[in-house]
Scaffold this motif. Structure first.
Motif, PDB file in Angstrom:
ATOM      1  N   GLY A 205      -0.525  -0.299  18.468  1.00  0.00           N
ATOM      2  CA  GLY A 205      -1.419   0.685  19.068  1.00  0.00           C
ATOM      3  C   GLY A 205      -1.858   1.735  18.068  1.00  0.00           C
ATOM      4  N   ASP A 206      -0.934   2.126  17.175  1.00  0.00           N
ATOM      5  CA  ASP A 206      -1.266   3.136  16.172  1.00  0.00           C
ATOM      6  C   ASP A 206      -2.384   2.666  15.247  1.00  0.00           C
ATOM      7  N   ILE A 207      -2.313   1.381  14.869  1.00  0.00           N
ATOM      8  CA  ILE A 207      -3.333   0.823  13.972  1.00  0.00           C
ATOM      9  C   ILE A 207      -4.702   0.831  14.650  1.00  0.00           C
ATOM     10  N   ALA A 208      -4.731   0.370  15.908  1.00  0.00           N
ATOM     11  CA  ALA A 208      -6.001   0.329  16.635  1.00  0.00           C
ATOM     12  C   ALA A 208      -6.521   1.746  16.896  1.00  0.00           C
ATOM     13  N   TYR A 209      -5.610   2.664  17.128  1.00  0.00           N
ATOM     14  CA  TYR A 209      -5.991   4.051  17.398  1.00  0.00           C
ATOM     15  C   TYR A 209      -6.633   4.682  16.171  1.00  0.00           C
TER      16      TYR A 209
ATOM     17  N   TYR B 264       0.822  -1.220   0.000  1.00  0.00           N
ATOM     18  CA  TYR B 264       0.000   0.000   0.000  1.00  0.00           C
ATOM     19  C   TYR B 264       0.852   1.266   0.000  1.00  0.00           C
ATOM     20  N   GLY B 265       2.073   1.133  -0.558  1.00  0.00           N
ATOM     21  CA  GLY B 265       2.875   2.328  -0.776  1.00  0.00           C
ATOM     22  C   GLY B 265       3.942   2.628   0.262  1.00  0.00           C
ATOM     23  N   ASP B 266       4.027   1.837   1.365  1.00  0.00           N
ATOM     24  CA  ASP B 266       5.060   2.091   2.363  1.00  0.00           C
ATOM     25  C   ASP B 266       6.410   1.616   1.806  1.00  0.00           C
ATOM     26  N   ASP B 267       7.512   2.136   2.349  1.00  0.00           N
ATOM     27  CA  ASP B 267       8.825   1.757   1.814  1.00  0.00           C
ATOM     28  C   ASP B 267       9.299   0.403   2.317  1.00  0.00           C
TER      29      ASP B 267
ATOM     30  N   TYR C 190      -2.343  13.937  11.922  1.00  0.00           N
ATOM     31  CA  TYR C 190      -1.351  13.647  12.951  1.00  0.00           C
ATOM     32  C   TYR C 190      -0.219  14.665  12.819  1.00  0.00           C
ATOM     33  N   MET C 191       0.158  15.290  13.910  1.00  0.00           N
ATOM     34  CA  MET C 191       1.260  16.247  13.909  1.00  0.00           C
ATOM     35  C   MET C 191       2.384  15.631  14.730  1.00  0.00           C
ATOM     36  N   LEU C 192       3.440  15.215  14.031  1.00  0.00           N
ATOM     37  CA  LEU C 192       4.486  14.416  14.662  1.00  0.00           C
ATOM     38  C   LEU C 192       5.848  15.097  14.568  1.00  0.00           C
ATOM     39  N   GLY C 193       6.789  14.595  15.374  1.00  0.00           N
ATOM     40  CA  GLY C 193       8.121  15.178  15.445  1.00  0.00           C
ATOM     41  C   GLY C 193       9.008  14.808  14.280  1.00  0.00           C
ATOM     42  N   ALA C 194      10.196  15.424  14.248  1.00  0.00           N
ATOM     43  CA  ALA C 194      11.115  15.288  13.118  1.00  0.00           C
ATOM     44  C   ALA C 194      11.594  13.862  12.912  1.00  0.00           C
ATOM     45  N   ASP C 195      11.550  13.029  13.945  1.00  0.00           N
ATOM     46  CA  ASP C 195      12.037  11.656  13.835  1.00  0.00           C
ATOM     47  C   ASP C 195      10.923  10.672  13.469  1.00  0.00           C
ATOM     48  N   HIS C 196       9.798  11.177  12.975  1.00  0.00           N
ATOM     49  CA  HIS C 196       8.659  10.311  12.686  1.00  0.00           C
ATOM     50  C   HIS C 196       8.297  10.262  11.194  1.00  0.00           C
ATOM     51  N   HIS C 197       9.262  10.516  10.314  1.00  0.00           N
ATOM     52  CA  HIS C 197       8.953  10.512   8.881  1.00  0.00           C
ATOM     53  C   HIS C 197       8.373   9.173   8.428  1.00  0.00           C
ATOM     54  N   GLY C 198       8.847   8.078   9.032  1.00  0.00           N
ATOM     55  CA  GLY C 198       8.363   6.762   8.641  1.00  0.00           C
ATOM     56  C   GLY C 198       6.886   6.550   8.906  1.00  0.00           C
ATOM     57  N   TYR C 199       6.304   7.371   9.778  1.00  0.00           N
ATOM     58  CA  TYR C 199       4.899   7.208  10.126  1.00  0.00           C
ATOM     59  C   TYR C 199       3.965   7.602   8.980  1.00  0.00           C
ATOM     60  N   ILE C 200       4.439   8.441   8.077  1.00  0.00           N
ATOM     61  CA  ILE C 200       3.573   8.879   6.985  1.00  0.00           C
ATOM     62  C   ILE C 200       3.133   7.674   6.169  1.00  0.00           C
ATOM     63  N   GLY C 201       4.119   6.895   5.712  1.00  0.00           N
ATOM     64  CA  GLY C 201       3.799   5.724   4.904  1.00  0.00           C
ATOM     65  C   GLY C 201       3.068   4.647   5.665  1.00  0.00           C
ATOM     66  N   ARG C 202       3.487   4.402   6.915  1.00  0.00           N
ATOM     67  CA  ARG C 202       2.897   3.281   7.646  1.00  0.00           C
ATOM     68  C   ARG C 202       1.443   3.555   8.050  1.00  0.00           C
TER      69      ARG C 202
END
Length: 552
Positions: free
Chosen positions: A311-315, A291-294, A329-341
């Motif tokens: 937890g993120d999926i259930a949330y 689904y487009g994640d790396d 979602y407004m996330l910190g600089a170390d959370h780039h991977g969260y966009i795709g996931r």
């Protein structure tokens, strides 16, 4: 006539011209783009609509621009429309049309700049969500300011916004926090992977005070009391700090509730049954690359415990079950991977991945005397929201944090943001508002009566520039909402202040009569312009959560 009014007029006129020349008006864009030229000599506004649609309609763009200019020049409110280059159209409004902007602002008042474009859209806006293991650091403080401003902006465009704080009260970091509190209470060194800072000792002392004899309990029982009370005390501090900062939330959602209720297990079973969760190397993985994640992500570790993404999926499912059309979602600089996931997780459930938006905020540094400030009074090496507010105040903190795109790192210079002069951007804007209030008070003392001012009397370039700048405000707010960029409003307010200050300082633009001079119709008209400026400055500062002082 505001830019939005002009855009509507242009589209209607262009459609009429196309029909008159035997073409289909469906080639027109839904919204005609109108801009202010860099060189005021070219006119008040410009558009490239003729170049956009000329060839599509089967015409030479310049010919179409000429037909459009002729039709516009004969329209009420337009002084002149001229063609430039290959088909640009420069437009100058009639002076009477400019006065309409002032009337619209004063009639709308606090509602000037609002719209209904997002009416019916239910948005979950999650921001800050810092772990309850320490005070909010500068990165979280940036989201406290930007997230709150974005929420206000989205509401101004008609959205139903729920501001939500995800309370991360589950996982290893909470255990490390509890161990740090126990160590502090026992006078022992901070555990190697624990939390340090004066606040740990303060909270540990409060836990002991509330639970006499806790240090004599068995290790497991003692740990649980420090974990429970320590998290509660830390989060109470976080909530109070945010409230004092002007940022409040509609919902505080506990991460632990997703595990306690079985929501995580249920969500993962759904993914297993659909084939989107597979087993490899003793762990369970979500097939997010489909689904487009790396890369695919571990959801259940080989030891059987859930990874954070569980937890993120259930949330996410919980948010959608509450009826939200869009989850930001407004996330910190170390959370780039969260966009795709997160988008992949939505798609894996058969949901629209566009129901997820992830904004990533970059780092913030506090600077004093040209050097980075690295030590906090209470939190050790982490600079906190409290430190920033103590250094420069709430208004300057919020304004400085919203002023730049979240995609860029920022340095907040304490020396700059505490100056009481025009070098300080927030002072510059707030002072513009205070100056408008001073004029309005003096006018009231003089007994001004401007019930029926002739706004068409304002024909100077300086008055026109201020009026047109005011007219841009609704479009700036709309763009800030659409692009999720609150900093556009900050920059607009600085532009507006930059136009207003010279206006008020110009002796030729006098609003109040001198000495015993009677109030002239032009004085009365200019007072309305000042009132409109005050209103727009107040509205814009309000969207940022920054005060609009009447005196400075």
């Amino acid at each position: 006539m505001t830019p939005a009014d002009l855009a509507d007029l242009l589209r209607a006129t262009a459609a009429k011209v196309l029909v008159e020349h035997g073409s289909d008006p469906s080639v027109l864009p839904d919204e005609v783009k109108v801009e202010r030229p860099r060189n005021p000599e070219h006119g008040d506004y410009a558009t490239n609509v003729a170049m956009q649609v000329g060839k599509k309609a089967g015409f030479n763009p310049r010919d179409f621009a000429n037909w459009l200019a002729e039709a516009l020049s004969a329209t009420e409110g337009i002084d002149v429309a001229e063609v430039a280059g290959p088909g640009f159209l420069n437009i100058r409004l009639a002076k009477s049309a400019q006065g309409v902007i002032i009337t619209k602002i004063l009639d709308a008042g606090e509602n000037f700049g609002t719209a209904a474009t997002l009416t019916g859209t239910k948005i979950n806006l999650e921001f800050v969500s810092a772990n309850p293991t320490g005070p909010i650091h500068l990165g979280g403080t940036r989201w406290a300011a930007v997230g709150d401003a974005l929420g206000r902006i989205l509401v101004s465009q008609g959205a139903d916004v729920t501001r939500e704080y995800y309370f991360n009260d589950n996982g290893a970091q909470i255990d490390r926090y509890a161990k740090s509190l126990v160590a502090a209470a026992l006078g022992q060194p901070t555990p190697e992977d624990g939390y340090a800072g004066a606040y740990i000792g303060e909270i540990a002392a409060n836990v002991v005070k509330a639970n006499p004899g806790v240090l004599e309990l068995a290790e497991a029982q003692r740990h649980e009391i420090f974990r429970r009370d320590g998290v509660e005390l830390m989060f109470a501090h976080i909530k109070q700090t945010l409230h004092d900062f002007g940022t409040d939330f509609d919902v505080y959602f506990n991460e632990s509730s997703l595990f306690a209720s079985g929501a995580v297990d249920k969500a993962l079973e759904t993914l297993k049954s659909s084939g989107n969760l597979y087993e490899k190397d003793g762990a369970w993985w979500i097939a997010s690359t489909e689904y487009g994640d790396d890369k695919d992500r571990v959801v259940i570790k080989s030891d059987g415990t859930s990874a954070y993404i569980g937890g993120d999926i259930a949330y996410f499912q919980n948010k959608r079950s509450r009826g939200f059309d869009l989850c930001i979602y407004m996330l910190g600089a170390d959370h780039h991977g969260y966009i795709g996931r997160l988008k992949a997780a939505a798609a894996a459930f058969g949901d629209d991945p566009n129901s997820v938006e992830v904004l990533i905020g970059q780092m913030v540094n506090l600077v004093k005397d040209g050097a980075a400030v690295k030590m906090s009074k209470r939190a050790g090496t982490v600079i906190t929201l409290d430190d920033l507010v103590e250094a420069i105040g709430v208004d300057a903190s919020r304004y400085s944090l919203v002023r730049s795109s979240v995609n860029s790192s920022i340095d907040i210079d304490i020396d700059l943001w505490t100056k009481q002069d025009s070098v300080n951007p927030v002072y510059y804007v707030q002072y513009a508002h205070a100056r408008t209030c001073a004029i309005m008070k003096n006018a009231a003392d003089l007994g001004f009566d401007s019930a029926t001012p002739d706004l068409g009397l304002m024909v100077s370039d300086r008055e026109g520039e201020l009026i047109r700048t005011l007219g841009e405000y609704p479009r700036v707010v709309a763009a800030a909402a659409e692009l999720r960029e609150p900093h556009r409003i900050v920059r607009y307010l600085e532009d507006l202040a930059g136009v207003y200050h010279p206006f008020q300082s110009d002796k030729e633009m006098r609003v109040l009569p001198l000495g015993d001079e009677p109030v002239s119709p032009l004085n009365a008209a200019r007072l309305e312009l000042v009132k409109a400026t005050r209103q727009v400055l107040a509205n814009g500062l309000g969207l940022l959560g920054v005060s609009a002082p009447e005196r400075m």
